[in-house]
Design an enzyme around this catalytic site. Structure first.
Site, PDB file in Angstrom:
ATOM      1  N   ASP A   1       0.510  -0.906  -0.610  1.00  0.00           N
ATOM      2  CA  ASP A   1       0.206   0.181   0.267  1.00  0.00           C
ATOM      3  C   ASP A   1       0.696   1.441  -0.074  1.00  0.00           C
ATOM      4  O   ASP A   1       2.173   1.376   0.344  1.00  0.00           O
ATOM      5  CB  ASP A   1      -0.586  -0.155   0.954  1.00  0.00           C
ATOM      6  CG  ASP A   1      -2.391   1.043   1.083  1.00  0.00           C
ATOM      7  OD1 ASP A   1      -1.998   1.747   0.536  1.00  0.00           O
ATOM      8  OD2 ASP A   1      -3.250   1.113   1.730  1.00  0.00           O
TER       9      ASP A   1
HETATM   10  C1  BGC Z   1      -4.719   3.571   0.166  1.00  0.00           C
HETATM   11  C2  BGC Z   1      -5.085   2.743  -0.975  1.00  0.00           C
HETATM   12  C3  BGC Z   1      -4.991   3.269  -2.731  1.00  0.00           C
HETATM   13  C4  BGC Z   1      -3.541   4.766  -2.055  1.00  0.00           C
HETATM   14  C5  BGC Z   1      -3.144   5.029  -3.911  1.00  0.00           C
HETATM   15  C6  BGC Z   1      -3.915   4.190   0.241  1.00  0.00           C
HETATM   16  O1  BGC Z   1      -3.740   5.746   1.050  1.00  0.00           O
HETATM   17  O2  BGC Z   1      -4.664   2.456   1.426  1.00  0.00           O
HETATM   18  O3  BGC Z   1      -6.068   1.901  -1.127  1.00  0.00           O
HETATM   19  O4  BGC Z   1      -4.913   2.555  -3.652  1.00  0.00           O
HETATM   20  O5  BGC Z   1      -3.599   5.026  -1.623  1.00  0.00           O
HETATM   21  O6  BGC Z   1      -4.099   6.016  -3.181  1.00  0.00           O
END
Ligand code: BGC
Length: 830
Positions: free
Chosen positions: A225
């Site tokens: 993530d």
């Molecule tokens: C989120 C993800 C997301 C990523 C990119 C993170 O904060 O948990 O779900 O895909 O950011 O925006």
């Protein structure tokens, strides 16, 4: 163009291989290696739409209903089409990989991202997710299913240690991933931020190489993530391939050092690089747009409208108040969501939509001759609504020095149509991303005379001026709030008396993230910074309420449309309570007290809200966050263009304290105990004989169905030793076309260990014309008889008698059958 992975790998330098293992600094791409024709690959959010590469000044996009809404359709074929739509949106945004779907479990109504997930039930979640993934990947775009695993709350999401039994982990939280691995095998997976039982998942070899790759034999590209990588050595050895985003914080030269120290083997780096290369190779065959652009076709709008309308759940319809008659003379539209639809929850799921149909517009279309009276009744915002309609000639100018630097050079100017912005992935030539300043200037033209309240929340620093007079200072003294993934300040307020129709010069002096001195512990620092400037006319709550009550009294029908919005449900923070915003319950009860027999309540929220007024309400509709077509979807149901067919993918408690996770939600002392174990959602309400307000699987229709009382059990499959399917007969006995969702629950009358009273292991949505009857076959999931045996560390499918219960909700079983499983079997894998 495709290349030979092994040949390229054998020719790469160590630095090249290492570079492949993290993203580039622009947030959304993998590294290219031009000398070997290895192109960059673009990844993009998010679960219910494709935002592209820009949080700020993004290219408009299709916005599907939120995750819980999608699951409420219980319609896998329809959602496969939605998956195809997402892939087409990716292609036009130049992206190869969709960062979705989200298959975490909304174990509490309070989870900030509950709206993004599908269901409290792992089977429903896994089947719906698989359908969307198959649709998406049929166009060549890869899906990165997320967040693996147990990212079920936002509180301390990067640090929290989820204490969960292996059994609950397997039967509830991992199950959607397992089903997806079995039925859709997406090409990528995103790890979660949190720990499980003492270890961050992103560093846990047992979870990544062990469970995913060896036990399940599924080999997705494993992506962290965003800023969810916390180490060099452990994450590499565990099997995490790609650190996102760049600039790398734990790879690059740290891998060189780890190789020298033999903390990581060269073969491990090769293995990770091989996976990234295979992914890039596969993706390079998909032709995506060179420029990021929108696409907005009538057939996509029609599909989106269909999905939205199918997701709507008719919770209550006493006396058959709905559908409303189209010859009504006067309709009162009451509530904050009538003009300003909530199309999505907040955070990385949000995007700039092509358009958003309000309920007002949709009702106007549906009943063009009716007189419509609109009343807000009660505001429902937590933060002031951003200024859009009343803003003109607005631009943001960017600088490398603060406003005190008189001769500073403007490096970039961007026209804007809103006063809310996030610069996390924003770049401009010459602009120092680490620390920059921006000035928003524009004209604000109020549409009413009176006191206007302004609110300013910022990640960074910001001051608001109106006609050069300071109205809000959110620079010299800042208080931590929950906005912007938990990095923002509280909303500071200011006010000014303004005249309707006169233009005022609005000026917002903004300093990027690093200009703040406020401490923001535990949350991801996305950099860049963000601000939200809102405004609303100060109205007396009593006046608003009285006008709404009068409108309801006068009209033939009153539709109260209200609920939550991204201020209340968002990535970055959990909900403080299950309640509607202050004042909204009072509005609803007041309207009901004068116009009960002609009032419909339409609630927009991603997860349950407290409905203290439910006993007085005759008709209640749950309308989620409905995407671009929100208003149309609701109006289609209200006026009977179609019969509602959505069913709750979540149990709806009357009080948050009844929810099984109530005592164990949020991080305490760094950990959260999943104390309800496998008894999540209806598994708990069933077991405790404590019915929720509306049960899992509930949803009414405008027609009636007759279902055969006996379940016909099909032949046993050699593969699973279970019957492959059951059959029931369904007849539409009403006057209008409609769809029934038949839910197959499996129960074990005499389990060897404590098990839920019943579990969902199949479902089928069937559309029927009036008078039509059909045989409906429901597939029984091969996992139906198995529970996780903690002692053997294996799945156990236990010999004995199983009941097959077909219901129209988890509390309304209409048809029964049974079968005997003759042999106990232990198993692992998929
Ligand atoms: C989120 C993800 C997301 C990523 C990119 C993170 O904060 O948990 O779900 O895909 O950011 O925006």
């Amino acid at each position: 163009m495709a290349f030979d992975v092994e040949t390229v790998l054998s020719q790469l330098t160590e630095q090249d291989k290492i570079a492949l293992l993290s993203g580039t600094s622009d947030f959304w791409h993998t590294h290219s290696i031009p000398s070997h024709q290895v192109p960059p690959i673009r990844l993009t959010d998010g679960p219910n739409g494709i935002r592209g590469t820009k949080f700020f000044a993004g290219v408009p996009a299709a916005c599907l209903p939120c995750g819980t809404a999608l699951a409420a359709t219980w319609d896998a074929p329809l959602l496969e089409k939605a998956g195809v739509l997402l892939a087409k949106e990716c292609i036009s945004k130049g992206a190869h990989c969709w960062l979705g779907p989200t298959v975490n479990i909304p174990r509490s109504p309070l989870g900030g991202r509950g709206f993004e997930s599908f269901s409290e039930d792992p089977h429903l979640s896994g089947i719906i997710a698989s359908a969307m993934i198959r649709g998406c990947e049929s166009k060549g775009i890869v899906s990165a299913v997320k967040h693996f695993v147990c990212n079920d709350q936002e509180h301390e999401r990067r640090a929290v240690d989820v204490l969960v039994t292996p059994r609950a982990l397997r039967e509830i939280y991992l199950k959607p991933f397992q089903i997806v691995a079995r039925d859709a095998r997406p090409g990528a997976l995103m790890t979660s931020y949190n720990k499980i039982n003492g270890k961050h998942v992103v560093e846990d070899e047992k979870m990544l190489n062990g469970l995913l790759r060896t036990e399940w034999g599924w080999d997705p590209l494993i992506i962290s993530d965003w800023y969810g990588t916390y180490s060099t050595v452990d994450s590499l050895n565990a099997g995490m391939d790609l650190e996102m985003p760049g600039v790398s914080r734990y790879r690059g030269r740290y891998i060189e050092s780890a190789l020298q120290a033999r903390l990581v083997k060269a073969s491990t780096v090769d293995e990770r690089a091989r996976r990234v290369l295979s992914f890039v190779n596969r993706m390079s065959e998909v032709s995506v747009s060179n420029v990021e652009k929108g696409r907005d076709y009538p057939e996509d709008r029609a599909l989106n409208r269909d999905v939205c309308a199918s997701s709507i759940v008719l919770l209550k319809n006493d006396g058959g108040l709905l559908p409303l008659k189209k010859d009504a003379q006067t309709i009162a539209l009451i509530g904050s969501h009538v003009m300003a639809p909530s199309i999505s929850g907040g955070g990385s799921a949000s995007l700039r939509p092509y358009y958003a149909v309000s309920l007002y517009e949709a009702v106007r279309e549906a009943v063009p001759n009716a007189k419509i009276i609109c009343e807000t009744g009660a505001y429902s915002h937590k933060m002031m609504p951003v200024i859009e309609r009343l803003l003109s000639n607005a631009v943001i100018n960017f600088y490398n020095s603060p406003v005190s630097d008189v001769g500073r050079e403007c490096l970039h100017t961007e026209p804007v149509s809103t006063t809310g912005f996030q610069f996390m992935d924003f770049r401009a030539p010459g602009l120092n991303r680490e620390c920059f300043w921006a000035t928003l200037v524009g004209d604000f033209t109020p549409d009413a005379t009176g006191i206007w309240d302004f609110g300013l929340s910022v990640f960074g620093t910001a001051n608001l001026y109106l006609d050069d007079e300071l109205v809000i200072d959110n620079t010299s003294h800042q208080t931590k709030g929950t906005s912007f993934f938990g990095k923002g300040t509280v909303e500071e307020r200011g006010s000014k008396t303004l005249e309707s129709g006169r233009s005022y010069k609005i000026r917002l002096e903004f300093g990027s993230a690093n200009t703040t001195t406020m401490k923001t512990v535990g949350m991801v620092n996305f950099g860049g910074g963000a601000a939200n400037l809102g405004a609303s006319l100060r109205l007396t709550p009593d006046d608003m309420l009285n006008s709404a009550v009068n409108a309801a009294t006068e009209a033939d029908y009153a539709i109260v449309c209200t609920g939550l919005n991204p201020d209340w449900e968002s990535e970055g923070f959990d909900r403080a309570s299950m309640d509607l915003p202050p004042g909204v319950d009072k509005l609803i009860s007041s309207v009901l007290s004068v116009a009960k027999d002609k009032t419909v309540i339409v609630n927009h929220s991603g997860t349950p809200v407290t409905m203290s007024w439910e006993p007085q309400a005759q008709a209640i509709i749950q309308a989620w966050y409905g995407g671009n077509e929100t208003g149309h979807g609701v109006a289609d149901v209200l006026f009977g263009n179609l019969s509602p067919s959505g069913k709750l993918p979540l149990s709806w408690p009357s009080d948050v304290r009844h929810n099984p996770s109530y005592l164990n939600f949020g991080s305490v002392g760094g950990r959260v105990l999943y104390g309800e174990d496998v008894y999540v959602g209806y598994r708990f309400y069933d077991k405790t004989r404590c019915p929720p307000l509306f049960p899992f699987g509930h949803g009414l229709s405008y027609t009636t169905f007759e279902i055969s009382p006996t379940v016909e059990v099909g032949p046993v499959s050699h593969h699973t030793s279970l019957p492959a399917a059951v059959r029931v007969y369904v007849k539409n006995t009403g006057d209008v076309p409609g769809a029934e969702v038949l839910q197959l629950y499996v129960a074990v009358p005499q389990p060897a260990i404590g098990r839920p009273d019943k579990e969902l292991h199949g479902f089928q949505k069937t559309f029927l014309q009036p008078g039509e009857e059909r045989a409906v076959d429901i597939t029984i999931d091969a996992y139906a008889t198995s529970f996780w045996d903690d002692i053997e560390d294996k799945w156990k499918s236990e010999a004995g008698e199983y009941e097959l219960l077909v219901g129209v909700s988890s509390r309304e079983i209409v048809s029964k059958g049974s079968f005997i499983l003759s042999q106990t079997r232990y198993w692992q894998g998929l």
